[in-house]
Design an enzyme around this catalytic site. Structure first.
Site, PDB file in Angstrom:
ATOM      1  N   PRO A 146       0.805  -1.230   0.000  1.00  0.00           N
ATOM      2  CA  PRO A 146       0.000   0.000   0.000  1.00  0.00           C
ATOM      3  C   PRO A 146       0.836   1.278   0.000  1.00  0.00           C
ATOM      4  O   PRO A 146       2.052   1.239   0.196  1.00  0.00           O
ATOM      5  CB  PRO A 146      -0.745  -0.116   1.338  1.00  0.00           C
ATOM      6  CG  PRO A 146       0.216  -0.801   2.240  1.00  0.00           C
ATOM      7  CD  PRO A 146       1.024  -1.734   1.370  1.00  0.00           C
ATOM      8  N   THR A 148       0.213   3.585   2.209  1.00  0.00           N
ATOM      9  CA  THR A 148       0.187   4.089   3.582  1.00  0.00           C
ATOM     10  C   THR A 148       1.326   3.544   4.449  1.00  0.00           C
ATOM     11  O   THR A 148       1.737   4.198   5.394  1.00  0.00           O
ATOM     12  CB  THR A 148      -1.167   3.748   4.229  1.00  0.00           C
ATOM     13  OG1 THR A 148      -1.440   2.360   3.993  1.00  0.00           O
ATOM     14  CG2 THR A 148      -2.281   4.582   3.648  1.00  0.00           C
ATOM     15  N   ASN A 149       1.808   2.341   4.145  1.00  0.00           N
ATOM     16  CA  ASN A 149       2.966   1.748   4.834  1.00  0.00           C
ATOM     17  C   ASN A 149       3.929   1.215   3.779  1.00  0.00           C
ATOM     18  O   ASN A 149       4.195   0.021   3.730  1.00  0.00           O
ATOM     19  CB  ASN A 149       2.547   0.525   5.683  1.00  0.00           C
ATOM     20  CG  ASN A 149       1.741   0.889   6.895  1.00  0.00           C
ATOM     21  OD1 ASN A 149       1.829   1.996   7.414  1.00  0.00           O
ATOM     22  ND2 ASN A 149       0.965  -0.051   7.371  1.00  0.00           N
ATOM     23  N   CYS A 280      -4.560   1.429   9.177  1.00  0.00           N
ATOM     24  CA  CYS A 280      -5.822   0.679   9.156  1.00  0.00           C
ATOM     25  C   CYS A 280      -6.285   0.329  10.564  1.00  0.00           C
ATOM     26  O   CYS A 280      -7.470   0.149  10.807  1.00  0.00           O
ATOM     27  CB  CYS A 280      -5.651  -0.594   8.342  1.00  0.00           C
ATOM     28  SG  CYS A 280      -4.203  -1.571   8.827  1.00  0.00           S
TER      29      CYS A 280
HETATM   30  P1  NAD Z   1      -5.079   0.690  -2.196  1.00  0.00           P
HETATM   31  O1  NAD Z   1      -6.093  -0.406  -2.082  1.00  0.00           O
HETATM   32  O2  NAD Z   1      -5.402   1.875  -2.987  1.00  0.00           O
HETATM   33  O3  NAD Z   1      -3.729   0.079  -2.822  1.00  0.00           O
HETATM   34  C1  NAD Z   1      -3.064  -1.032  -2.260  1.00  0.00           C
HETATM   35  C2  NAD Z   1      -2.316  -1.770  -3.367  1.00  0.00           C
HETATM   36  O4  NAD Z   1      -3.254  -2.438  -4.211  1.00  0.00           O
HETATM   37  C3  NAD Z   1      -1.523  -0.861  -4.295  1.00  0.00           C
HETATM   38  O5  NAD Z   1      -0.332  -1.510  -4.659  1.00  0.00           O
HETATM   39  C4  NAD Z   1      -2.438  -0.689  -5.505  1.00  0.00           C
HETATM   40  O6  NAD Z   1      -1.705  -0.417  -6.666  1.00  0.00           O
HETATM   41  C5  NAD Z   1      -3.099  -2.050  -5.565  1.00  0.00           C
HETATM   42  N1  NAD Z   1      -4.445  -2.101  -6.120  1.00  0.00           N
HETATM   43  C6  NAD Z   1      -5.512  -1.343  -5.769  1.00  0.00           C
HETATM   44  N2  NAD Z   1      -6.621  -1.740  -6.439  1.00  0.00           N
HETATM   45  C7  NAD Z   1      -6.243  -2.785  -7.215  1.00  0.00           C
HETATM   46  C8  NAD Z   1      -6.922  -3.643  -8.136  1.00  0.00           C
HETATM   47  N3  NAD Z   1      -8.215  -3.504  -8.402  1.00  0.00           N
HETATM   48  N4  NAD Z   1      -6.204  -4.615  -8.774  1.00  0.00           N
HETATM   49  C9  NAD Z   1      -4.892  -4.782  -8.498  1.00  0.00           C
HETATM   50  N5  NAD Z   1      -4.203  -3.996  -7.639  1.00  0.00           N
HETATM   51  C10 NAD Z   1      -4.861  -3.023  -7.006  1.00  0.00           C
HETATM   52  O7  NAD Z   1      -4.677   1.066  -0.697  1.00  0.00           O
HETATM   53  P2  NAD Z   1      -3.786   2.282  -0.136  1.00  0.00           P
HETATM   54  O8  NAD Z   1      -4.538   3.553  -0.279  1.00  0.00           O
HETATM   55  O9  NAD Z   1      -2.437   2.186  -0.683  1.00  0.00           O
HETATM   56  O10 NAD Z   1      -3.750   1.843   1.387  1.00  0.00           O
HETATM   57  C11 NAD Z   1      -4.781   2.136   2.284  1.00  0.00           C
HETATM   58  C12 NAD Z   1      -5.773   1.030   2.424  1.00  0.00           C
HETATM   59  O11 NAD Z   1      -5.136  -0.195   2.756  1.00  0.00           O
HETATM   60  C13 NAD Z   1      -6.744   1.300   3.559  1.00  0.00           C
HETATM   61  O12 NAD Z   1      -8.011   0.824   3.235  1.00  0.00           O
HETATM   62  C14 NAD Z   1      -6.125   0.535   4.725  1.00  0.00           C
HETATM   63  O13 NAD Z   1      -7.056   0.211   5.718  1.00  0.00           O
HETATM   64  C15 NAD Z   1      -5.615  -0.682   4.009  1.00  0.00           C
HETATM   65  N6  NAD Z   1      -4.491  -1.312   4.703  1.00  0.00           N
HETATM   66  C16 NAD Z   1      -4.705  -2.504   5.318  1.00  0.00           C
HETATM   67  C17 NAD Z   1      -3.666  -3.114   5.986  1.00  0.00           C
HETATM   68  C18 NAD Z   1      -3.876  -4.414   6.696  1.00  0.00           C
HETATM   69  O14 NAD Z   1      -2.898  -4.957   7.192  1.00  0.00           O
HETATM   70  N7  NAD Z   1      -5.072  -4.943   6.797  1.00  0.00           N
HETATM   71  C19 NAD Z   1      -2.399  -2.520   6.029  1.00  0.00           C
HETATM   72  C20 NAD Z   1      -2.220  -1.298   5.373  1.00  0.00           C
HETATM   73  C21 NAD Z   1      -3.275  -0.706   4.701  1.00  0.00           C
END
Ligand code: NAD
Length: 478
Positions: A146, A148-149, A280
């Site tokens: 992500p 965010t981290n 998150c």
């Molecule tokens: P995001 O979902 O926008 O992106 C995360 C990753 O997924 C990125 O690499 C992005 O390019 C990819 N991605 C997004 N949609 C996709 C798709 N349809 N197909 C393939 N790849 C795709 O998230 P973000 O804004 O980077 O991070 C924040 C989100 O992540 C928040 O909702 C947060 O709660 C969650 N998060 C969860 C955890 C956990 O451990 N559960 C940890 C960190 C962040």
């Protein structure tokens, strides 16, 4: 807040001193100079990256466990030494979060991610012989990270996945590719300097969603791990492969009438404002029993929260942080409280940590995950109402919940009802991932697929090896 024990602080100092010493030697052309032949792990195409990672994984297995342990230690050292570099790059590139909190998260990922000790075999012996359950690697793992981290997830997943004997293809969020690739490069370098193969950790120079989707489908990828929002979790769950989904949260914090209100106020503001609300696990709304609500709000203000005083101010905030289509306005994700307040015409002290305001439980800021230091407060008449609403607000994400209470029955009932992966009692949410709380850390909290706080063991296949009629040494005589 004490994040590290004295021993861990000593370890950080040791690593940093060693790193400075190596750099000085390198400047003098001494033995620490980095070999130019080392691979960065960064490729143009997914195909090349996967092929290189596949070769590296086979080479890793040939090295044995002791060497793997040394490689993991080298990765930890490099991540500690670069924690500030990663933190600064992430803030600059993504425009989200706080430098100091990111340093903390990077250090925790480096030092509190379990290593090879996490994949110990399990043994069963009895009248029928000896059975051993060993953990074998999956092979090449796709790890989607992500914004965010960014570096924290590379460090955490990198250590855990390699400790388990895998190699890893990191698919960075395009908005955080600079810092993510930097972390891949730094760890690759460290692995090679420790005598490990090149390309245990690889990525692509120009990440896109399309490339992530191609990676998920690649036949050589046997496990896909998504750390992000609902879109990417859905994408990996539809892959037809073994998938670990670590998705979004919306953690409610309950405060009941038995709680230590001053501590609850301090902890909730600390948890909500940590890294400007982009975690998150961070507290995203408060449900407080009405008899202690005024006191809690007063105490929160003493801890750096700014209270919006009327409907009009709250409406201005909502208009700012949502788009016309009712979506979250990404421009304000991870921004600090003072600058968000400034945008709605409120001048607040520079050190303001969170923005608090009272709303009803069905308010958009309660029901949706806002990754910002904004914290809606809902008054409830008693613990029953608090639990019922919290379950609804958490929405089956199985992520994180917090309670401040001295009533064990209340805490137990809430834990049973909400079924979150992380359940923190009387502390800030980040205590649940080893930051100031007991236990190891993870940056990949797998609520949807149920692995929980992932570590090396989750990145393995279990193989049962059964020796029939032999080696039951407890139950047989000569
Ligand atoms: P995001 O979902 O926008 O992106 C995360 C990753 O997924 C990125 O690499 C992005 O390019 C990819 N991605 C997004 N949609 C996709 C798709 N349809 N197909 C393939 N790849 C795709 O998230 P973000 O804004 O980077 O991070 C924040 C989100 O992540 C928040 O909702 C947060 O709660 C969650 N998060 C969860 C955890 C956990 O451990 N559960 C940890 C960190 C962040």
């Amino acid at each position: 807040m004490e994040v590290f024990t004295e021993m861990q602080v000593e370890e950080i100092v040791r690593i940093v001193v060693e790193q400075v010493r190596s750099r000085l030697l390198a400047d003098e052309g001494g033995p620490a100079a980095i070999a130019p032949s080392h691979s960065t792990g960064i490729f143009d195409e997914i195909e090349e990256a996967v092929a290189a990672a596949s070769e590296a994984q086979a080479a890793l297995l040939r090295l044995g466990l002791e060497k793997r342990g040394e490689i993991i230690q080298a990765m930890r050292n490099a991540a500690v030494a670069n924690a500030e570099v990663f933190a600064r790059m992430a803030v600059e590139e993504t425009g989200m979060g706080r430098f100091q909190d990111k340093v903390t998260k990077n250090l925790v990922a480096a030092l509190k991610t379990p290593g090879i000790e996490d994949i110990r075999p399990e043994v069963m012996s009895g009248d029928h012989g000896l059975t051993l359950e060993e953990r074998q690697p999956f092979g090449v793992i796709a790890s989607i990270t992500p914004s965010t981290n960014p570096s924290e997830t590379v460090v955490n997943n990198g250590i855990g996945m390699i400790a388990a004997g895998n190699s890893v293809v990191i698919s960075p969020h395009p908005g955080a590719k600079g810092v993510t690739l930097k972390a891949v490069e730094v760890l690759n370098q460290a692995i090679q300097e420790a005598g490990g193969p090149p390309n245990l950790l690889v990525s692509v120079r120009e990440p896109t969603i399309q490339k992530t989707q191609d990676l998920i489908k690649h036949p050589k990828i046997s496990l896909v791990v998504a750390t992000g929002g609902p879109g990417v979790v859905q994408a990996v769950l539809c892959s037809g492969k073994k998938a670990i989904g670590a998705g979004a949260g919306n953690p409610p914090a309950i405060v009941d009438d038995t709680a230590d209100i001053c501590k609850a106020a301090r902890d909730i503001v600390a948890g909500n404002s940590f890294d400007n609300g982009i975690n998150c696990i961070g507290e995203k709304e408060v449900l407080v029993v009405e008899t202690v609500a005024d006191q809690l709000i007063e105490e929160m203000q003493k801890c750096g929260a700014y209270l919006l005083r009327n409907k009009e101010e709250i409406e201005r905030l909502v208009r700012l942080v949502t788009t016309q289509e009712g979506q979250i306005n990404k421009a304000f994700v991870g921004k600090d409280a003072t600058s968000i307040l400034k945008e709605i015409g409120i001048s607040a002290p520079k050190d303001t940590k969170s923005i608090i305001f009272e709303v009803q439980a069905d308010h958009v800021t309660v029901m949706e995950e806002f990754l910002m230091p904004i914290l809606p407060i809902v008054r409830v008449k008693d613990i029953n109402e608090a639990i019922e609403l919290a379950v609804c607000i958490e929405g089956g994400r199985h992520h994180t919940a917090v309670i401040h209470s001295k009533n064990v029955d209340n805490m137990t009932r809430f834990a049973l009802a909400i079924k979150t992966t992380i359940f923190v009692k009387n502390g800030p949410s980040f205590n649940g991932v080893g930051i100031g709380g007991e236990g190891y850390t993870t940056m990949t909290i797998a609520g949807p697929t149920g692995e929980g706080l992932t570590s090396a063991r989750n990145f393995t296949r279990v193989q049962r090896c059964v020796l029939v009629e032999g080696f039951n040494l407890r139950g047989k005589a000569q």
